[in-house]
Design a protein around this motif. Sequence first.
Motif, mmCIF file in Angstrom:
data_model
loop_
_atom_site.group_PDB
_atom_site.id
_atom_site.type_symbol
_atom_site.label_atom_id
_atom_site.label_comp_id
_atom_site.label_asym_id
_atom_site.label_seq_id
_atom_site.Cartn_x
_atom_site.Cartn_y
_atom_site.Cartn_z
ATOM 1 N N LEU A 178 5.031 -3.254 -3.059
ATOM 2 C CA LEU A 178 6.450 -3.446 -2.754
ATOM 3 C C LEU A 178 7.033 -4.304 -3.862
ATOM 4 O O LEU A 178 6.462 -5.321 -4.230
ATOM 5 N N ALA A 179 8.177 -3.902 -4.382
ATOM 6 C CA ALA A 179 8.828 -4.752 -5.385
ATOM 7 C C ALA A 179 10.325 -4.510 -5.319
ATOM 8 O O ALA A 179 10.782 -3.492 -4.787
ATOM 9 N N GLN A 180 11.048 -5.459 -5.850
ATOM 10 C CA GLN A 180 12.482 -5.322 -5.847
ATOM 11 C C GLN A 180 12.900 -4.661 -7.156
ATOM 12 O O GLN A 180 12.552 -5.129 -8.232
ATOM 13 N N GLY A 181 13.624 -3.572 -7.064
ATOM 14 C CA GLY A 181 14.148 -2.934 -8.271
ATOM 15 C C GLY A 181 15.637 -3.124 -8.341
ATOM 16 O O GLY A 181 16.212 -3.862 -7.529
ATOM 17 N N GLU A 182 16.255 -2.463 -9.289
ATOM 18 C CA GLU A 182 17.699 -2.630 -9.415
ATOM 19 C C GLU A 182 18.435 -2.037 -8.227
ATOM 20 O O GLU A 182 19.537 -2.439 -7.893
ATOM 21 N N THR A 185 14.758 -2.698 -2.582
ATOM 22 C CA THR A 185 13.299 -2.763 -2.511
ATOM 23 C C THR A 185 12.699 -1.376 -2.674
ATOM 24 O O THR A 185 13.128 -0.431 -2.045
ATOM 25 N N LEU B 100 8.141 -10.519 1.392
ATOM 26 C CA LEU B 100 8.729 -10.361 0.070
ATOM 27 C C LEU B 100 10.156 -10.889 0.183
ATOM 28 O O LEU B 100 10.937 -10.389 0.975
ATOM 29 N N SER B 102 13.759 -11.347 -1.505
ATOM 30 C CA SER B 102 14.468 -10.777 -2.636
ATOM 31 C C SER B 102 15.949 -11.086 -2.563
ATOM 32 O O SER B 102 16.511 -11.369 -1.505
ATOM 33 N N ASP B 105 18.296 -7.976 -7.861
ATOM 34 C CA ASP B 105 17.168 -7.187 -8.352
ATOM 35 C C ASP B 105 15.930 -8.043 -8.550
ATOM 36 O O ASP B 105 15.013 -7.668 -9.255
ATOM 37 N N ARG B 106 15.905 -9.225 -7.920
ATOM 38 C CA ARG B 106 14.751 -10.107 -8.097
ATOM 39 C C ARG B 106 13.952 -10.216 -6.805
ATOM 40 O O ARG B 106 14.522 -10.186 -5.718
ATOM 41 N N SER B 107 12.654 -10.353 -6.955
ATOM 42 C CA SER B 107 11.854 -10.512 -5.743
ATOM 43 C C SER B 107 10.655 -11.401 -6.023
ATOM 44 O O SER B 107 10.223 -11.560 -7.159
#
Lengths: 417, 412
Positions: A178-182, A185, B100, B102, B105-107
């Motif tokens: 899982l990651a935050q993109g533009e 998530t 997570l 966030s 666009d940051r997490s």
Amino acid sequence: MPRWEGRERVNATSLRIAWRNLWRHTQRTVLMIAIVAFGSWVILVMWGIADGMIRSMTDTQIAYNLGDLQLRAVGYANDPVPSNGLSAKQVLGVQKVLANASVAASSARLETYGMLRSSYGSEGVTIRGIDPIKEQRVTKLQETIVEGRYITGPGEILISAKMAASLDIRRGERVVLLAQGESGTSSQAFRAVGFFASNLGTLDSIAMISLQDAHAMSGWSGLTSIAINLPAGASTSRYVSRLQKDLAAAGIEGIEVADYFALNPFARIMIQGSTIKMIPMVIMIALMAGFGVANTAFYSVLERTREFGMMMALGMSRKLLARVVLMESVFVSAIGFVVGGSVGYGCLLYLSRHGFSLGGLMANFSELGIPTTLYASTSGWYWVAAFSVVVFTALVAAWYPARRASSLEPVTAIREG
Amino acid sequence: MKAAIRHLRRNRGRTILTLLAVLIPVYFLVSMFGLTNSIVSDMFETATRIDTGHFQIRHIERRGMGAAIPLMHDSKSVLAALDKIDGIEWRTVRLDMPALASAGDRSQAVYVQGVIPEEIAPISSIRDLVVKGTYLKNGQNGAVIGEELAALLNVGVGDQIVLLGAHPETGLGALKVPVVGIYRAPISAMGRTVIHTTLTTARRLARSPNAATAVVVRVSGVTGPWDVGKIEAVTAQLKGLLPDDVEVLDWRKLAPQVSGYMAILRPVMIIFAAIFFGLGALVVLNTLYLSVMERTRELGLIIALGASRWRVMGMILTEAGLITVIGAVCGALIGVALAWIVEALGGIPLPGAELADYMKVVGMKPVLHMMISWPQVVISAAAMVGVAVLAAWFPAYRASKLEPVEAMRYVE
């Protein structure tokens, strides 16, 4: 009695007398030697271990994690998110410069923070997107793989064996990042193809995926860094200035050439810290060794008052007498130093081959980039360091007894002795 | 005894030298112990007050869950068990889970700690660490985050962050919460990852209305890691009172960085002590040996006049004992006095912002304090005396083995 004349002759004689004097009292001399040997042994070993720790840290970090140099966007270090990284346009320009810069290898990286989920648990990770082939030319992480293989393309993930155990992930199983993109998530499934077990705690929380996947997850088409490997034996600082010049000549702005100290800001302070810690130890050892030698030399002079008086009455000069006493201390220190030094280097050599494990402790300090197994270092400089300390103390220590010996009045000395 | 004292006074220079050879190592050790005690105690207090407590009661973990902790749905029976035993200073229920966090666009992967604000107030110093905004109030929907995380996510007080709860037992749950406060963490890793919310908020994130992960407990009268016994005495009482599916984990398991640091400190101190004592002993051996050699004739006379060999040996050893005891006591006193002076002046501040950052990473304060523990002082001094007297044994033995006639004939 020989006649005391001629400089060469005098020197040789003083050496001979001093040497003979020493072995008239074997036990006492051995004791003095033991003190000096112990002191030099301690200084050598401590220095070697402290320095070895720094070197292990630097070498391991460069070889498995960072590479010799990295190109980053200015400002990325203070706020490490992909959007502060190198833009796609900058990357194109940089790659042209690198093609002509005769570096050994370079690897594009895109890093972001996220979370790794298995069926049973989840943990925070640093996601590192890489080109599987180029990355293996810059770092040697592939050599630490304990199960499975390196990633070869999209959809595959390489994690540490520790992370795998903690999340109960088996080889071939699916995991989710899982990651935050533009655009909010993003989550993506990967197949765990391999596990590595490196010496660095920092790497335990890193998940390696392909660059394409990292682009997709972060929504950033550029990179966060380009890791560079230099040809063996190349001077890092020379390459830093050369690359800076090349980049400027190509008109590419906003790029920082970061060497090890820029990439690991705590390294410098750790080096300073370990040097500062050495100082009181060295002073203390020098003091004690000095005491031992001075004390013994002083009493050996007192004891020989009558003998010295006699020698002076027979025509030995004060200068020569002082030199004899001084030479005795010098001999003792030299022998002690050679003995302590050889044993010390032996220990260091052993530790530099076999290393010593810090076990779980350094897991805590993994942020500082200290590897969990350290190797002592055996640089020739420790000789110089230990030698100067030992010789300095010995000479200072012998100065007073020597002066005392030379200020004897022959007649009184013979009567009192 | 008298003879020993008289002889010591006859050779002032040498006596002082031997004294110093004993005094300096003891002084160094006492100072080093003082420094390390204070560091360990700081680390322990920070960890147990802000995060782990002295021990926690958790649901038994059956398989690797990564950063997640199994959920416990019946914390009431654990609290009831704790009420039945003595020695507990404080306890609270907490729900910790990985998430997570966030913004834009940051997490960043974080641990959400769902707490009961009014319960943790008297113990945890996190309320005092808040530098912007305020700490949580009961029932408030909001998050208190560290300065490091605020910088990473580029948010300030009043901004919204999205928490994506990732507890494996409940699946994903997303929640939007406002940042109500920002705290300055004692350890940078904590500032980057630990978020406080109320227990209610965390339960919504875990999608479970009565979930908790731990009951966090502090034991009365514990001041540092040396009080492990008190903690064990309390946990021993719990046996049989707790439900079967929970376990007791003490701070050594919960804060492995502190116990790890302590584990490495002991061998390091022993090595240092061995080096110091070794050098000290060699100097004592050397000095006494010389003084015996010097007195060969005199000692021969004493033996010839009928003193037993034991008596002669005893005399030399008394001499050594006397001098090392005085040296060790002086060294210890100087060390203790120095620690008092340092404490009276409020500690030694370490210079430089870079160093402060570094200290924060390893969880230490940038001001050095010294904390004297009397048992350690006594042990250091006693060990030095022991080593020195042992070193004196060789010259004493030599003295006792002198042949009277030859000794008297001995010419220096």
